[in-house]
Scaffold this active site. Structure first.
Site, mmCIF file in Angstrom:
data_model
loop_
_atom_site.group_PDB
_atom_site.id
_atom_site.type_symbol
_atom_site.label_atom_id
_atom_site.label_comp_id
_atom_site.label_asym_id
_atom_site.label_seq_id
_atom_site.Cartn_x
_atom_site.Cartn_y
_atom_site.Cartn_z
ATOM 1 N N ASP A 17 -6.229 -7.672 9.854
ATOM 2 C CA ASP A 17 -5.261 -7.210 8.854
ATOM 3 C C ASP A 17 -4.883 -8.397 7.973
ATOM 4 O OD1 ASP A 17 -3.483 -5.682 7.458
ATOM 5 O OD2 ASP A 17 -2.059 -5.399 9.099
ATOM 6 N N ASP A 111 -7.433 -3.936 2.848
ATOM 7 C CA ASP A 111 -6.948 -5.133 3.532
ATOM 8 C C ASP A 111 -6.982 -5.065 5.053
ATOM 9 O OD1 ASP A 111 -4.997 -3.205 3.666
ATOM 10 O OD2 ASP A 111 -3.325 -4.572 3.350
ATOM 11 N N GLU A 112 -7.612 -4.042 5.637
ATOM 12 C CA GLU A 112 -7.693 -4.013 7.097
ATOM 13 C C GLU A 112 -8.912 -3.231 7.557
ATOM 14 O OE1 GLU A 112 -4.753 -1.723 9.297
ATOM 15 O OE2 GLU A 112 -4.145 -0.701 7.454
#
Length: 375
Positions: A17, A111-112
């Site tokens: 993350d 983003d993860e």
């Protein structure tokens, strides 16, 4: 549950993350923004914060918060216009790093992502060391920090990635899982929202140990189908595999207006702009849909949706606008309107990851050999 039964569900999963991704990219690209409380988006009268830097989070500013409230909480807050093309560019570079380590990558957003490294391209036995190496490589190649959670399944890895944020990682090893879950507050269980948390508290369920003391029948009685899920995860069992192909179920676009709109005539021009944006998004992914939905958010924040399933796939601005207008005129509006959105469902294709080796992914997903230490 027998020890051997527990071992059958063990994989090596990493959840990566990025730390305050959008805000961190802006601070990376503009040195003048570094160490300042910034919010990406949210600067307009009706704007919503897309991301907040850690400096801003200290004041209580967070994503999905109105820009007005964010500015009230942090008077020195700096608003920055989002640059999604830039975020996508860096996300692609990060994803390329993931594929250096495993064929089994499941992106959740820009983003993860989840990585299954049970069998990995580095032939490394330690998922903990792999996560550290991945985070270091992300830092070297992008200048950004990432946090990671490492454990035996996706559920636990997701929880673990939040524990040592920012720029840290946490491993929950197989022999630590049951003890960790028993002491964990149920509000920290991934997927337990405020409503479920309050209901659990009312039932005297505050920790994993409390949850574990409830029978399957009791949990299903109070939480329906989710009861079986809670019964399993508190025992360290989460069967969801890392999916290398994520099917897009809908594509949409929406706009929040600076001032509430009461006239349907004025709304048509807004719908035209939304339909144009939706057409661009559909073309980008080579998609079309059969079910169209018009979303209407009123000035009192109540939301209404109106849908229609067509006999053919549509993707053009003209057809999207035509069907949206029909839905708008379907019935009278309850109040003045602050937001309109259009989305298409029942799409004509699935997203495929061309970067994966099909043989490698299949072999990795089937292989559940006993893990070698260290974890």
């Amino acid at each position: 549950m027998a020890v051997d039964d527990f071992k059958a569900y063990i994989r090596k999963i990493i959840h990566v993350d990025m730390d305050a991704f959008y805000a961190s990219v802006e601070q990376l690209d503009d040195p003048n923004l570094r160490y300042l409380p910034i919010a990406v988006g949210g600067s307009s009268k009706r704007g919503v914060v897309a991301a907040a830097s850690y400096e801003a989070r200290k004041y209580g500013v967070k994503s999905a918060m109105s820009g007005r409230l964010a500015a009230k909480l942090c008077p020195d807050l700096v608003f920055v216009k989002p640059r999604f093309e830039r975020y996508q560019e860096i996300s692609k570079r990060i994803r390329d790093i993931f594929f250096e380590y495993t064929a089994l990558v499941e992106p959740l957003s820009l983003d993860e992502a989840y990585l299954d490294v049970t069998v990995n391209r580095k032939k490394a036995p330690s998922a903990t060391l792999l996560a550290k190496e991945i985070r270091q490589k992300i830092r070297e190649k992008t200048g950004l920090n990432a946090s990671a959670g490492i454990s035996i399944n996706k559920f636990l890895a997701k929880i673990a990635s939040d524990i040592n944020k920012p720029n840290g990682q946490k491993t929950i090893a197989p022999d630590e899982v049951l003890g960790f879950l028993e002491t964990l507050d149920v509000r920290k269980f991934y997927g337990v929202g405020k409503v479920t948390k309050d209901k659990m508290y009312q039932l005297g369920i505050f920790t994993g140990a409390d949850l574990k003391s409830k029978s399957l029948d009791e949990l299903q009685q109070h939480f329906g189908k989710s009861g079986a899920f809670y019964y399993q995860v508190v025992r360290g069992i989460h069967l969801s595999e890392v999916k290398t192909e994520r099917q897009r179920k809908s594509v949409g676009a929406e706009r929040t207006f600076n001032d509430n709109i009461s006239s349907e005539i004025y709304m048509i021009s807004r719908l035209e702009a939304i339909a144009e944006e939706l057409e661009k998004r559909l073309k980008k992914h080579g998609l079309a849909g059969k079910t169209i939905t018009l979303k209407i958010k009123y000035s009192d924040f109540s939301v209404q949706t109106r849908s229609k399933t067509l006999g053919l796939f549509i993707a053009s601005k003209e057809l999207i606008l035509e069907e949206s207008k029909a839905l708008l005129y379907q019935e009278r509006l309850k109040n003045s309107v602050r937001l309109l959105g259009i989305s298409l469902h029942k799409l004509n294709s699935e997203q495929n990851s061309s970067e994966l080796s099909a043989k490698e992914a299949a072999a990795a997903s089937r292989k559940h050999e006993q893990l070698r230490l260290p974890f």
